[in-house]
Design a protein around this motif. Structure first.
Motif, PDB file in Angstrom:
ATOM      1  N   PRO A  86      44.028  40.977  40.590  1.00 17.13           N
ATOM      2  CA  PRO A  86      44.263  42.352  41.024  1.00 17.13           C
ATOM      3  C   PRO A  86      45.616  42.856  40.523  1.00 17.13           C
ATOM      4  CG  PRO A  86      44.559  40.819  42.856  1.00 17.13           C
ATOM      5  CD  PRO A  86      44.018  40.017  41.711  1.00 17.13           C
ATOM      6  N   VAL A  87      45.670  44.146  40.220  1.00 16.51           N
ATOM      7  CA  VAL A  87      46.910  44.761  39.743  1.00 16.51           C
ATOM      8  C   VAL A  87      47.109  46.091  40.468  1.00 16.51           C
ATOM      9  CG1 VAL A  87      48.258  45.421  37.718  1.00 16.51           C
ATOM     10  CG2 VAL A  87      46.267  43.927  37.437  1.00 16.51           C
ATOM     11  N   ILE A  88      48.305  46.295  40.987  1.00  6.98           N
ATOM     12  CA  ILE A  88      48.616  47.551  41.660  1.00  6.98           C
ATOM     13  C   ILE A  88      49.733  48.260  40.915  1.00  6.98           C
ATOM     14  CG2 ILE A  88      50.085  46.266  43.318  1.00  6.98           C
ATOM     15  CD1 ILE A  88      49.502  48.519  45.338  1.00  6.98           C
ATOM     16  N   LEU A  89      49.619  49.590  40.829  1.00  7.47           N
ATOM     17  CA  LEU A  89      50.658  50.395  40.179  1.00  7.47           C
ATOM     18  C   LEU A  89      51.331  51.297  41.200  1.00  7.47           C
ATOM     19  CD1 LEU A  89      52.128  51.568  37.663  1.00  7.47           C
ATOM     20  CD2 LEU A  89      50.263  53.220  37.476  1.00  7.47           C
ATOM     21  N   ASP A  90      52.652  51.291  41.188  1.00  2.08           N
ATOM     22  CA  ASP A  90      53.446  52.210  41.999  1.00  2.08           C
ATOM     23  C   ASP A  90      54.214  53.116  41.032  1.00  2.08           C
ATOM     24  OD1 ASP A  90      55.268  53.524  43.638  1.00  2.08           O
ATOM     25  OD2 ASP A  90      55.555  51.780  44.935  1.00  2.08           O
ATOM     26  N   PRO A  91      53.727  54.344  40.847  1.00  9.26           N
ATOM     27  CA  PRO A  91      54.316  55.244  39.832  1.00  9.26           C
ATOM     28  C   PRO A  91      55.539  55.976  40.370  1.00  9.26           C
ATOM     29  CG  PRO A  91      52.457  56.326  40.865  1.00  9.26           C
ATOM     30  CD  PRO A  91      52.590  54.971  41.541  1.00  9.26           C
ATOM     31  N   ALA A 104      53.289  55.942  33.248  1.00  4.65           N
ATOM     32  CA  ALA A 104      52.234  55.729  34.246  1.00  4.65           C
ATOM     33  C   ALA A 104      50.861  56.076  33.668  1.00  4.65           C
ATOM     34  CB  ALA A 104      52.523  56.552  35.494  1.00  4.65           C
ATOM     35  N   LEU A 105      50.781  57.208  32.968  1.00  5.37           N
ATOM     36  CA  LEU A 105      49.479  57.621  32.413  1.00  5.37           C
ATOM     37  C   LEU A 105      49.008  56.650  31.341  1.00  5.37           C
ATOM     38  CD1 LEU A 105      50.040  61.488  32.252  1.00  5.37           C
ATOM     39  CD2 LEU A 105      48.640  60.210  33.902  1.00  5.37           C
ATOM     40  N   ASP A 106      49.934  56.187  30.496  1.00  8.60           N
ATOM     41  CA  ASP A 106      49.552  55.235  29.448  1.00  8.60           C
ATOM     42  C   ASP A 106      49.127  53.897  30.052  1.00  8.60           C
ATOM     43  OD1 ASP A 106      50.085  57.178  27.603  1.00  8.60           O
ATOM     44  OD2 ASP A 106      51.999  56.340  26.930  1.00  8.60           O
ATOM     45  N   LEU A 107      49.846  53.479  31.076  1.00  3.55           N
ATOM     46  CA  LEU A 107      49.447  52.235  31.751  1.00  3.55           C
ATOM     47  C   LEU A 107      48.021  52.368  32.274  1.00  3.55           C
ATOM     48  CD1 LEU A 107      52.706  51.299  33.717  1.00  3.55           C
ATOM     49  CD2 LEU A 107      51.508  49.800  32.104  1.00  3.55           C
ATOM     50  N   MET A 108      47.698  53.512  32.846  1.00  2.12           N
ATOM     51  CA  MET A 108      46.353  53.711  33.392  1.00  2.12           C
ATOM     52  C   MET A 108      45.280  53.679  32.304  1.00  2.12           C
ATOM     53  SD  MET A 108      47.170  56.565  36.273  1.00  2.12           S
ATOM     54  CE  MET A 108      45.425  56.923  36.554  1.00  2.12           C
ATOM     55  N   LYS A 109      45.667  54.056  31.080  1.00  2.00           N
ATOM     56  CA  LYS A 109      44.705  53.981  29.965  1.00  2.00           C
ATOM     57  C   LYS A 109      44.473  52.544  29.531  1.00  2.00           C
ATOM     58  CE  LYS A 109      45.902  58.450  28.058  1.00  2.00           C
ATOM     59  NZ  LYS A 109      47.117  58.917  27.357  1.00  2.00           N
ATOM     60  N   GLU A 110      45.506  51.736  29.550  1.00  2.64           N
ATOM     61  CA  GLU A 110      45.401  50.400  28.948  1.00  2.64           C
ATOM     62  C   GLU A 110      45.185  49.284  29.957  1.00  2.64           C
ATOM     63  OE1 GLU A 110      47.712  49.398  25.640  1.00  2.64           O
ATOM     64  OE2 GLU A 110      48.286  51.460  25.158  1.00  2.64           O
ATOM     65  N   VAL A 111      45.440  49.566  31.211  1.00  2.00           N
ATOM     66  CA  VAL A 111      45.286  48.538  32.246  1.00  2.00           C
ATOM     67  C   VAL A 111      44.325  49.064  33.314  1.00  2.00           C
ATOM     68  CG1 VAL A 111      46.486  47.194  34.031  1.00  2.00           C
ATOM     69  CG2 VAL A 111      47.645  47.724  31.860  1.00  2.00           C
ATOM     70  N   LYS A 112      43.410  48.220  33.735  1.00  2.00           N
ATOM     71  CA  LYS A 112      42.524  48.618  34.840  1.00  2.00           C
ATOM     72  C   LYS A 112      43.208  48.243  36.146  1.00  2.00           C
ATOM     73  CE  LYS A 112      37.979  48.241  36.823  1.00  2.00           C
ATOM     74  NZ  LYS A 112      38.445  49.431  37.569  1.00  2.00           N
ATOM     75  N   PHE A 113      43.584  49.250  36.921  1.00  2.00           N
ATOM     76  CA  PHE A 113      44.296  48.987  38.173  1.00  2.00           C
ATOM     77  C   PHE A 113      43.322  48.857  39.337  1.00  2.00           C
ATOM     78  CE2 PHE A 113      47.723  50.697  35.586  1.00  2.00           C
ATOM     79  CZ  PHE A 113      48.720  49.764  35.861  1.00  2.00           C
ATOM     80  N   THR A 114      43.629  47.937  40.214  1.00  2.00           N
ATOM     81  CA  THR A 114      42.863  47.760  41.439  1.00  2.00           C
ATOM     82  C   THR A 114      43.250  48.830  42.451  1.00  2.00           C
ATOM     83  OG1 THR A 114      43.190  45.406  40.979  1.00  2.00           O
ATOM     84  CG2 THR A 114      42.117  45.975  43.065  1.00  2.00           C
ATOM     85  N   VAL A 115      44.536  49.137  42.492  1.00  2.00           N
ATOM     86  CA  VAL A 115      45.064  50.125  43.439  1.00  2.00           C
ATOM     87  C   VAL A 115      46.146  50.962  42.752  1.00  2.00           C
ATOM     88  CG1 VAL A 115      46.310  50.473  45.635  1.00  2.00           C
ATOM     89  CG2 VAL A 115      44.653  48.608  45.446  1.00  2.00           C
ATOM     90  N   LEU A 116      46.149  52.247  43.039  1.00  2.00           N
ATOM     91  CA  LEU A 116      47.264  53.122  42.687  1.00  2.00           C
ATOM     92  C   LEU A 116      47.873  53.597  43.994  1.00  2.00           C
ATOM     93  CD1 LEU A 116      45.331  55.329  40.081  1.00  2.00           C
ATOM     94  CD2 LEU A 116      46.894  53.443  39.560  1.00  2.00           C
ATOM     95  N   ARG A 117      49.156  53.315  44.180  1.00  2.00           N
ATOM     96  CA  ARG A 117      49.797  53.736  45.436  1.00  2.00           C
ATOM     97  C   ARG A 117      51.040  54.568  45.179  1.00  2.00           C
ATOM     98  NH1 ARG A 117      53.524  54.424  48.703  1.00  2.00           N
ATOM     99  NH2 ARG A 117      54.928  53.687  47.087  1.00  2.00           N
ATOM    100  N   GLY A 118      51.123  55.716  45.805  1.00  2.00           N
ATOM    101  CA  GLY A 118      52.311  56.547  45.666  1.00  2.00           C
ATOM    102  C   GLY A 118      52.335  57.612  46.729  1.00  2.00           C
ATOM    103  N   ASN A 119      53.367  58.456  46.682  1.00  2.00           N
ATOM    104  CA  ASN A 119      53.329  59.625  47.562  1.00  2.00           C
ATOM    105  C   ASN A 119      52.425  60.668  46.909  1.00  2.00           C
ATOM    106  OD1 ASN A 119      54.933  61.363  45.830  1.00  2.00           O
ATOM    107  ND2 ASN A 119      56.751  60.272  46.539  1.00  2.00           N
ATOM    108  N   ILE A 120      52.132  61.731  47.626  1.00  2.00           N
ATOM    109  CA  ILE A 120      51.137  62.694  47.139  1.00  2.00           C
ATOM    110  C   ILE A 120      51.562  63.337  45.827  1.00  2.00           C
ATOM    111  CG2 ILE A 120      52.099  64.475  48.680  1.00  2.00           C
ATOM    112  CD1 ILE A 120      48.413  64.171  47.555  1.00  2.00           C
ATOM    113  N   SER A 121      52.863  63.584  45.653  1.00  2.00           N
ATOM    114  CA  SER A 121      53.320  64.216  44.414  1.00  2.00           C
ATOM    115  C   SER A 121      53.111  63.288  43.220  1.00  2.00           C
ATOM    116  CB  SER A 121      54.798  64.599  44.520  1.00  2.00           C
ATOM    117  OG  SER A 121      55.005  65.502  45.574  1.00  2.00           O
TER     118      SER A 121
END
Lengths: 274, 274, 274
Positions: A86-91, A104-121
């Protein structure tokens, strides 16, 4: 259900590789130990693939990204996908600089994340490609409230559908969603915003919960978010007793995670399913 | 004897140059101040030789090594040898990646270390060139216990003979050995493994003890290891009184080092000579 | 007057960009939150101009400078000047290595600083181009005392005249001066020297005070210095009650900043104008 999640962490000591910022890294390591996991921080490209391979999960946090660590984020993320971790991204701060948004956007293209966690912005920045982030804190106009809750939950579910990742939006009200279900979590305390790193610590801890509960990413993430919020409440009670401030609050928060067990988590959890 | 060691630290304020990881660096600086020393952290190749020259000792910790800091470790280590300062190596995670193992082994070839301090898995990796380190924690199979104590002490003495360094293997039972004598130290508390950095802090503190006691590296190291263990016990008592967790425990541990004096150290020390 | 300064911080949540060292960065972030500001740490050249532009002020601390972050310091400093933000420099260890001395001096040539804050040895190094700094602490021979107070105040005023910056020299007695007036501040406690980062935290906090009080750099700086000293005294009282050490003291210090209000600051301030 949350009880199983936390107990699986405590029983298996998940080893989590963190590529994270140097501001809150010590708190991230200590909260991983507090919750029952084990941390290893490593961000040199020459070793990150090897390190991530011996761990059970990976947490990427772009809080103080630089050229070297960005390279490592991509390498470790891809390797984790390869070995099925599992991989989680905190942008952190996505929207505050082009470098953060694009990384962050490039990481999302090249890595399949299990979870993306951040504030709403930050999460909106990931979804729409640009944002209104004010520094590393959420813009007030964006904040999830009772008023916009339905539309916010819908946004989270849709973004989960689009990305395949569990979406965790944290703030006064937390939303943890996959494409079909969402937990709307009302634990937590405003004091959590008065310390640095409550978000980073949560991300690291979700890393441990995901690693210990590989088949239940939605529930594992919701359990970790709830645990953090509940301990934020308990730490605030302690702060008031002791007439302390935000630095002690940070210690109390980690302490409470250390002491939390499954029964208390189940009893203290306040959430609805949407 | 330990009393002299600690008092020499408190009376001379040894200045210790640390090239260390960014996870526990703040704790290392605060424990150096707590024990009576003074820290300076610097890891840019362009200044490390100059910085190490104005200090009295050097502590190298490879916890979050990268290309830049590896270069600095070699430069500072050699310069310290040149000017006759004590140098301690903490091979954090040796065995967990080839980069860590090789960096530690190469450092040992090019720098003469006064002390090598690590958990048993890390020290075995240094001795045998490869290891079974699970992340940054010792492998349970390796752990020093009553059962394998004799052979472990023998190993430490032999490795000291081979390297010329005092060998400090820390864990539930600590061994501090030169080629002829070994301290087997039974102070400490399992809670010390529930915070990040208890090993790193010890390494930094040994740096101060070595600098203040240049002619007694074995005793200085044993005194520092004992002081840490004793304060780990005292901090645990405080944790129980206060119903706290691991984050407060970290603070209590440093606090206890701050308060410890020579008489209390002598009285609380529990060790045998082998 | 100090009351307005602190209240402006609490009412406007100034966002401060910090390029700072990895030793005390967490404490700097937490004290910024404690005083009512908001921190963002960023040191990658590819984003610092953008980050500094969305903030209200910039704090540069050379505590663990390296090639990358030095580049960022120049870029962010110039950009801050361009957009009219206050900028503060903390020349940690200037005088301890040529790299630190030269970086600080070069920054002063290319960036117009609103405030220069350091211990007396560091500030003398900036003024005379070389120094006697012992590591990161002031040389005892340099220390501001009742004996050399008049000449020290004169030095600070002259150096302010020369540089156009408010000069803040902190130690047992603090001097905050512009070319005409100086605050001689007698708040504070020797215990503040027993933790790492009391200077770094002060620098970060001055960043918030400057940002919230752009037309009053002298008073804003004096208010922040006084607030820090006063909270250092209060934290020491708490330490004695709790029988704690330096690690807890660090937490108490930040806690007290969190709790401090304008009335208490005015009441507790002890200073003369020179």
């Amino acid at each position: 259900m949350f009880r199983n999640m936390i107990e699986n962490v405590k029983n298996t000591t998940p080893l989590v590789h963190c590529i994270t910022n140097y501001v809150t890294v010590n708190d991230c390591a200590n909260i991983l130990l507090a919750c029952g996991g084990s941390p290893i921080m490593a961000d040199e490209p020459a070793e990150v693939e090897e390190i991530t391979s011996i761990c059970g999960g990976l947490a990427i946090n772009i809080g103080t990204l630089n050229r070297q660590t960005i390279t490592s984020m991509f390498m470790a993320g891809k390797k984790s996908n390869e070995v099925g971790h599992p991989v989680i991204l905190d942008p952190v701060g996505a929207g505050a600089s082009a470098l953060r948004t694009n990384t962050a956007l490039d990481l999302m293209k090249e890595v399949k994340f299990t979870v993306l966690r951040g504030n709403i912005s930050e999460i909106k920045t990931l979804a729409y490609g640009s944002g209104t982030t004010k520094g590393v804190d959420a813009d007030e106009l964006d904040a999830v409230s009772e008023k916009n809750l339905e539309i916010s939950v819908e946004f989270a579910k849709n973004f989960s559908k689009e990305t395949g990742a569990v979406i965790a939006i944290t703030g006064a009200i937390d939303i943890v969603a996959d494409k079909e279900k969402a937990y709307v979590i009302r634990n937590g305390h405003p004091m959590m915003a008065k310390i640095t790193g409550s978000g980073c610590m949560l991300t690291a801890m979700i890393g441990a919960y995901l690693t210990a509960n590989p088949d239940h990413p939605l529930e594992a993430t919701a359990a970790a978010v709830t645990a953090m919020g509940l301990c934020g409440e308990k730490a605030y009670n302690k702060l008031q007793e002791a007439n302390s401030g935000n630095s002690s609050y940070r210690n109390y928060l980690i302490d409470e995670i250390f002491k939390l067990d499954g029964e208390e988590l189940n009893r203290g959890a306040r959430y609805d399913m949407w």
